[in-house]
Design an enzyme around this catalytic site. Structure first.
Site, short mmCIF file in Angstrom:
data_model
loop_
_atom_site.label_atom_id
_atom_site.label_comp_id
_atom_site.label_asym_id
_atom_site.label_seq_id
_atom_site.Cartn_x
_atom_site.Cartn_y
_atom_site.Cartn_z
CB ALA A 6 42.44 46.65 50.90
CG MET A 7 47.99 44.24 50.52
SD MET A 7 49.75 44.34 50.92
CE MET A 7 50.35 42.81 50.20
CB SER A 8 42.52 39.64 50.98
OG SER A 8 42.98 39.05 49.78
N GLY A 10 45.56 37.19 49.27
CA GLY A 10 45.36 36.44 48.04
C GLY A 10 46.25 36.98 46.92
CB VAL A 11 47.18 35.55 43.63
CG1 VAL A 11 45.84 35.30 42.96
CG2 VAL A 11 48.26 35.87 42.60
CB SER A 13 44.94 42.10 47.46
OG SER A 13 45.14 40.95 48.22
CG LEU A 32 40.49 46.07 56.50
CD1 LEU A 32 39.12 46.61 56.13
CD2 LEU A 32 41.29 47.13 57.22
CB CYS A 100 32.13 42.69 54.20
SG CYS A 100 33.82 42.97 54.74
N GLY A 124 42.33 44.60 45.14
CA GLY A 124 42.58 43.58 44.13
C GLY A 124 41.31 43.11 43.43
CB CYS A 196 35.79 35.41 56.53
SG CYS A 196 34.90 36.88 57.08
#
Lengths: 348, 376
Positions: A6-8, A10-11, A13, A32, A100, A124, A196
């Site tokens: 899961a990559m947001s 940010g550094v 992830s 997502l 979430c 991450g 968010c």
């Protein structure tokens, strides 16, 4: 092993994805899409913005892994945003990011890992999973300032068995160093702090749009019930809040109670914020249920404090200040997370 | 295996060859006075003449643009902002975002906009379109072939009905998805404006045109040096116009084969999917459809996860509609056809093109059946 990461954007992830690949896993990156504005646009603040997805995409390209953006706006709107609004309207102080994690991120990805044709999910988060004889256990991340085990306390062993937190063994400084070494564009990226779906504006204006009924004017009273003034709606207040009371009372006053039924906000002196006992709801255990002595943490970066668990009641060793219903409390034994719950009510 | 030709299709090699000189030797600005410019200008005007021939128009009626989206914007805004007092737009619920978002913008600034619904096959009725026209209507816009489902709209009948109801209302059609398979002729269609986009039929990206019937005045969207008779300012992309026209000629000459061969490939692909997944439900109608679209629902299967798995297995397909981040969104087209959001999330679009082969489609169909079965 095939791993979904899961990559947001940010550094943390980004490095999680890089480390999974380095460990020889076949890695697929996903972001997502959880929230969109009325025109379908992605949010501009928080952890899942358009530019964040773009960063994630670029990092995935750099790592040469496939990358997808998945739409979970339906689950998020119902599970997280509506609940956030309802909680504030009921005088509680929700933590939408934990909600979430609970209802969308882990649920959508973890319970569908087979569909993604992956064996594990990596994120991450700054936390660690160690496999012991009794099964996998959840431990605090090694960086005490960045530890995120608090927001993961709803996870169970079955979920931990299919989860990986590759950066939990690293400090934030080390994470950034790895990112810099790999030349990842997110190496020096600032951390997201905003909610968010609220963005950079005041969350109260968001609530005002979504739940105008929670802004029925009411009375501000002292602990003796004397009317001190008016307010524009209980959703504007959080237990422990001092700012924004807009009244000169000599000694500092804090919000000590919120009654959404009568739209009453109770203010009192600091000593009235003391809480010695919590009524818990949605209690979950990582492994076997626990009772007796634990350390409890009731804020994302709060200090863990001594407490005793008795069923759905948590008793603090020494009274704590400004504990807001709606927030999450996590239970620890040493570095190990044993469970978590929502704070349903507090008692002095 | 590339089954996303409606998103874009490979550039034909002859097109690349035709464009090549204009990317190197013939670099002139077509608006200048000297020989270098004249060479560019000649190529541009020759391209305009050839484009006009392909669609049965006159050269002066061709406005070169950057593609379908710009053409649609110019058609709607140009008509709404021109010197006529008419400001309104009438369009259909299943139009491309280039039309719907433009209509929405016009609505936000106070112009009357009517969105007409469609039936379960995604079709509008000419009578309903005509009935929505009022004395305020500047333009009626209905696409010839829907980009998500391949549904063919009765544009000839719509143009006729609208003109009968009000001869002063302009009729525009977005023919971006139609050009591969339909003999697009502006006289036969009876429209005042028509949008084309080069990269949908083997031309370069970033090049398109808007046919504007002589006598139709449009306020430009892009003001400036007055190129394209003031209808679209900006230095000409000569290479793009040359490539666009080469692709138009090649695609028009390839239409009969496209209809028969590509249609047969799509039909066999559809048959294999329906045979393999019992309750698979095509959204593309059985009649009145393009030969190269198949939009299909697999009940109980997440469309976005299926697409991801297909990509992993080497099959490129799409959800038909996606937001800028690349996430699949609930299709407004399928919703307009009566599908609920949950059903719409179970739909996938496969589209074939001039390079598609039967073998490729057969292997892809097997993969789809396997994965759809696994994901149920």
């Amino acid at each position: 092993m095939k791993a979904l990461v899961a990559m947001s954007g940010g550094v943390d992830s980004s490095v999680a994805a890089a480390l999974m690949k380095e460990r020889g896993h076949e890695v697929i990156g996903v972001t997502l899409k959880l929230w969109s504005g009325p025109g379908g646009e992605a949010p501009t603040a928080g952890c899942c913005t358009v530019s964040d997805a773009e960063d994630a995409r670029r990092v995935a390209a750099q790592l040469d892994i496939p990358y997808y953006v998945l739409d979970y706006t339906g689950d998020f709107g119902g599970g997280v945003v509506d609940r956030f609004v309802a909680d504030y309207a009921a005088g509680r102080t929700p933590n939408p990011c934990i909600e979430c994690n609970r209802t969308v991120k882990f649920d959508a990805l973890l319970s569908n890992l087979d569909d993604f044709d992956c064996e594990v999910l990596a994120t991450g988060h700054h936390a660690r999973i160690e496999v012991r004889e009794r099964g996998p256990v959840l431990l605090r991340g090694v960086d005490p300032d960045k530890d995120q085990s608090y927001v993961l306390s709803m996870l169970g062993r079955d979920q931990l068995a299919r989860l990986r937190f590759p950066i939990g063994e690293l400090t934030k400084t080390q994470v950034r160093a790895v990112a810099a070494e790999l030349g990842l564009r997110t190496a020096t990226k600032a951390e997201s702090m905003d909610i968010c779906f609220v963005g950079r504006r005041d969350y109260r204006s968001f609530l005002h749009e979504r739940a105008p009924h929670a802004f029925a004017p009411g009375a501000v009273v002292d602990t003796e019930g004397r009317r001190l003034g008016d307010h524009q709606g209980v959703a504007g207040f959080t237990i422990g809040q001092r700012r924004g009371l807009r009244m000169a009372l000599g000694e500092p006053r804090y919000v000590v109670d919120i009654d959404p039924g009568t739209a009453t906000v109770v203010v009192g002196t600091r000593d009235r914020l003391a809480v010695s006992e919590l009524e818990l709801s949605a209690v979950s255990w990582v492994g076997e249920p626990v009772s007796g002595a634990v350390t409890a943490q009731y804020r994302a970066h709060g200090e863990p404090v001594g407490a005793t668990l008795e069923g759905s009641t948590l008793v603090f060793e020494t009274p704590q200040e400004a504990v807001a219903p709606g927030q999450t409390v996590s239970f620890y034994r040493g570095d190990e997370v044993v469970g978590g719950a929502l704070i349903a009510a507090t008692a002095a | 295996m590339y089954l996303d030709h409606a998103a874009t299709t490979p550039t034909r090699p002859e097109v690349v060859a035709a464009m090549e000189p204009f990317a190197s030797d013939v670099f002139g600005n077509s608006s200048g006075i000297h020989g270098v410019s004249r060479r560019a200008k000649n190529a541009l005007e020759e391209a305009r003449e050839r484009a006009a021939v392909v669609i049965g128009a006159r050269p002066i009626e061709i406005v070169f643009t950057s593609g379908g989206t710009e053409s649609d914007n110019l058609a709607l805004k140009g008509a709404a902002f021109n010197s006529s007092p008419r400001r309104g737009v009438v369009t259909a619920a299943t139009e491309h975002e280039a039309v719907l978002e433009t209509a929405d913008f016009l609505k936000r600034i106070g112009m009357p906009v009517t969105i007409v619904g469609v039936d379960a096959e995604g079709r509008v009725s000419p009578e309903e379109m005509a009935a929505a026209v009022t004395g305020e209507t500047a333009v009626v816009s209905v696409m010839l072939v829907n980009n998500e489902t391949g549904t063919v709209q009765p544009v000839i009948e719509i143009a006729r009905a609208v003109k009968e109801a009000d001869p002063d209302a302009l009729v525009h059609t977005d023919a971006v998805q139609a050009f591969n398979s339909i003999d697009v002729d502006v006289e036969e269609l009876g429209v005042d404006m028509l949008s084309l986009s080069g990269h949908k039929f083997g031309g370069p990206k970033g090049c398109g045109l808007l046919f504007v019937r002589e006598g139709t005045t449009l306020e430009p969207v892009q003001h400036g040096g007055g190129q394209e008779l003031g209808r679209r300012s900006g230095t000409h992309d000569v290479a793009g116009a040359v490539g666009l026209v080469a692709a138009m000629e090649l695609a028009a000459a390839d239409r009969e084969r496209f209809r028969l061969e590509i249609g047969a490939i799509r039909d066999e692909f559809t048959r294999l999917l329906r045979e393999g997944v019992e309750d698979a439900a095509p959204n593309t109608p059985p009649e009145g459809r393009s030969p190269h679209h198949l939009n299909i629902r697999f009940p109980g299967v997440s469309g976005q996860i299926l697409l991801m798995r297909l990509d992993q297995a080497g099959v490129a397909a799409s959800a038909g509609s996606a937001c800028q981040s690349g996430a699949a969104t609930v299709s407004h087209v399928l919703e307009a056809m009566g599908l609920g959001p949950d059903e719409a999330r179970e739909c996938v679009r496969f589209t074939f093109g001039w390079t598609s082969t039967g073998d490729e489609a057969e292997v892809a169909a097997k993969t789809v059946v396997e994965l759809a079965g696994e994901l149920r």
